[in-house]
Motif scaffolding. Structure first.
Motif, PDB file in Angstrom:
ATOM      1  N   THR A  12       0.837  -1.210   0.000  1.00 57.10           N
ATOM      2  CA  THR A  12       0.000   0.000   0.000  1.00 57.10           C
ATOM      3  C   THR A  12       0.867   1.253   0.000  1.00 57.10           C
ATOM      4  O   THR A  12       2.007   1.219   0.469  1.00 57.10           O
ATOM      5  CB  THR A  12      -0.936   0.033   1.235  1.00 57.10           C
ATOM      6  N   LEU A  13       0.317   2.331  -0.546  1.00 58.02           N
ATOM      7  CA  LEU A  13       0.873   3.666  -0.308  1.00 58.02           C
ATOM      8  C   LEU A  13       0.234   4.181   0.976  1.00 58.02           C
ATOM      9  O   LEU A  13      -0.905   3.844   1.286  1.00 58.02           O
ATOM     10  CB  LEU A  13       0.555   4.599  -1.480  1.00 58.02           C
ATOM     11  N   GLY A  25       4.935   7.477   0.827  1.00 63.39           N
ATOM     12  CA  GLY A  25       5.160   6.485   1.877  1.00 63.39           C
ATOM     13  C   GLY A  25       4.630   5.160   1.369  1.00 63.39           C
ATOM     14  O   GLY A  25       3.595   5.104   0.701  1.00 63.39           O
ATOM     15  N   GLY A  26       5.349   4.098   1.626  1.00 63.81           N
ATOM     16  CA  GLY A  26       4.916   2.807   1.086  1.00 63.81           C
ATOM     17  C   GLY A  26       5.279   1.648   1.986  1.00 63.81           C
ATOM     18  O   GLY A  26       6.156   1.752   2.841  1.00 63.81           O
ATOM     19  N   VAL A  27       4.576   0.534   1.796  1.00 60.37           N
ATOM     20  CA  VAL A  27       4.844  -0.708   2.521  1.00 60.37           C
ATOM     21  C   VAL A  27       4.990  -1.814   1.482  1.00 60.37           C
ATOM     22  O   VAL A  27       4.164  -1.928   0.573  1.00 60.37           O
ATOM     23  CB  VAL A  27       3.670  -1.069   3.456  1.00 60.37           C
ATOM     24  N   SER A 137       7.408   5.370  -4.815  1.00 56.73           N
ATOM     25  CA  SER A 137       7.617   4.366  -3.774  1.00 56.73           C
ATOM     26  C   SER A 137       9.094   3.993  -3.693  1.00 56.73           C
ATOM     27  O   SER A 137       9.766   3.869  -4.710  1.00 56.73           O
ATOM     28  CB  SER A 137       6.794   3.119  -4.122  1.00 56.73           C
ATOM     29  N   GLY A 138       9.568   3.781  -2.474  1.00 58.22           N
ATOM     30  CA  GLY A 138      10.954   3.344  -2.288  1.00 58.22           C
ATOM     31  C   GLY A 138      11.080   1.840  -2.157  1.00 58.22           C
ATOM     32  O   GLY A 138      12.169   1.320  -1.921  1.00 58.22           O
ATOM     33  N   ILE A 150       9.538  -3.873   4.121  1.00 60.00           N
ATOM     34  CA  ILE A 150      10.045  -2.504   4.045  1.00 60.00           C
ATOM     35  C   ILE A 150       8.922  -1.483   4.215  1.00 60.00           C
ATOM     36  O   ILE A 150       7.835  -1.639   3.643  1.00 60.00           O
ATOM     37  CB  ILE A 150      10.703  -2.268   2.661  1.00 60.00           C
ATOM     38  N   VAL A 151       9.219  -0.429   4.979  1.00 64.88           N
ATOM     39  CA  VAL A 151       8.321   0.730   5.052  1.00 64.88           C
ATOM     40  C   VAL A 151       9.139   1.966   4.700  1.00 64.88           C
ATOM     41  O   VAL A 151      10.212   2.179   5.274  1.00 64.88           O
ATOM     42  CB  VAL A 151       7.724   0.900   6.476  1.00 64.88           C
TER      43      VAL A 151
END
Length: 331
Positions: A12-13, A25-27, A137-138, A150-151
């Motif tokens: 998700t963002l 922000g991303g997961v 997203s990273g 990762i977050v």
């Protein structure tokens, strides 16, 4: 030289509202399979791209891969002021535009091979900047670099004032605010239905413009769920808790928008996998890849086969990869 990269799920963002001055922000989660394997040799002329199993790869994927490799190679060569050329051979592929992040892995892999061949020690975030990945997203960049769960912390709005997908954003990769090893005994079943992809390119840009900003209440609800349910569940190896969080995020914020824009079959398959006993089922990125996190794949795979019987598609049994891309020198 050969490089093998993982794939990734984008769960998700986090914040497409921006009330605190940051957006995105991303997961995400790094996966062992499918993997991308790319081989490179120097030559004196052009940048060439070959495929080991060209006949089994869709034409659209071939042109997409060729384009990304050539673009990334030129950017890295310009950055390092290199002449000459490189021959690339793609030994293993995975579907492009399926929500598994092939574009980022391919671009980073290409540039990493060139920088290594030139004995340059360039960090993965720097490489991402050079080839223009990680603008929203990273997760893909961090999956290539370190793997795991990762977050990322998104972008300050002075660097990225607009809501845009990675493909249209020049921002640099965001900071990683949490990275954990993901339980290795949890299994992940990927179901990739053979449906025409609803969203990519210009259409994706328009969706970000149309649906953002997301109501701040939904961003707060999602942040609460991530911080007090999903992240602790990974650390405590609580599969049911993690699954509940995955199921809940499908109906909150931008992920809710991504799900609503899919053909109904996507939602139907997700429900079938939950009914078959998967604790958590979600859609990666804009789809169409669906993932089911579970500890007993047999029933899940059987349900997936039934679901794909009429429409076709593929099922991949995999698990998390808690490390990044691997480089091998061939002598």
């Amino acid at each position: 030289m050969i490089i093998k990269t993982p794939s990734r799920l984008h769960l998700t963002l986090i914040d497409l509202n921006g009330s605190l001055g940051r957006i995105d922000g991303g997961v995400g989660l790094t996966l062992e399979k499918p993997a991308l394997v790319l081989e490179m040799e120097r030559n004196n002329g052009e940048i060439s791209v070959e495929f080991q199993n060209r006949e089994s790869i869709p034409v659209k994927v071939i042109s997409d891969y060729e384009d990304k490799i050539k673009t990334s190679a030129r950017r890295m060569m310009d950055y390092l002021e290199l002449d000459g050329g490189y021959s690339f051979t793609i030994c293993e592929t995975y579907p492009s535009h399926s929500g598994l992040g092939s574009g980022t892995q391919l671009s980073l892999a290409t540039a990493k091979l060139i920088s290594e061949a030139d004995n340059q020690q360039i960090t993965v975030p720097e490489i991402a900047n050079i080839v223009g990945r990680g603008g929203t997203s990273g997760i893909g960049v961090a999956s290539f670099d370190k793997g795991g769960f990762i977050v990322d912390g998104g972008h300050p709005q002075d660097e990225k004032p607009d809501f845009l997908p990675s493909s249209a954003s020049p921002a640099s990769p965001p900071p990683i605010i949490a990275r954990y090893d993901f339980p290795h005994d949890w299994k992940v079943v990927l179901v990739i239905p053979q449906v025409e992809k609803n969203v990519s390119g210009e259409k994706e840009v328009n969706i970000f413009q149309e649906y953002c900003p997301i109501p701040v209440e939904e961003v707060q609800q999602l942040s609460h769920l991530l911080l007090m349910k999903m992240m602790p569940a990974v650390l405590e190896k609580d599969l049911d808790g993690f699954g509940e969080a995955v199921n809940s995020i499908q109906n909150i914020g931008f992920k809710k928008v991504e799900n609503q824009l899919q053909k109904p079959i996507i939602g139907d398959i997700m429900q079938l996998l939950r009914d078959a006993g998967a604790p958590g089922v979600g859609m990666s990125s804009f789809g169409p890849t669906i993932y089911a996190v579970n500890d007993n794949t047999q029933d899940i795979v059987s349900a997936a086969r039934d679901a794909l019987r009429d429409i076709g598609g593929s099922i991949i049994e995999t698990r998390a990869q808690n490390s990044g891309a691997v480089l091998e020198h061939i002598h």
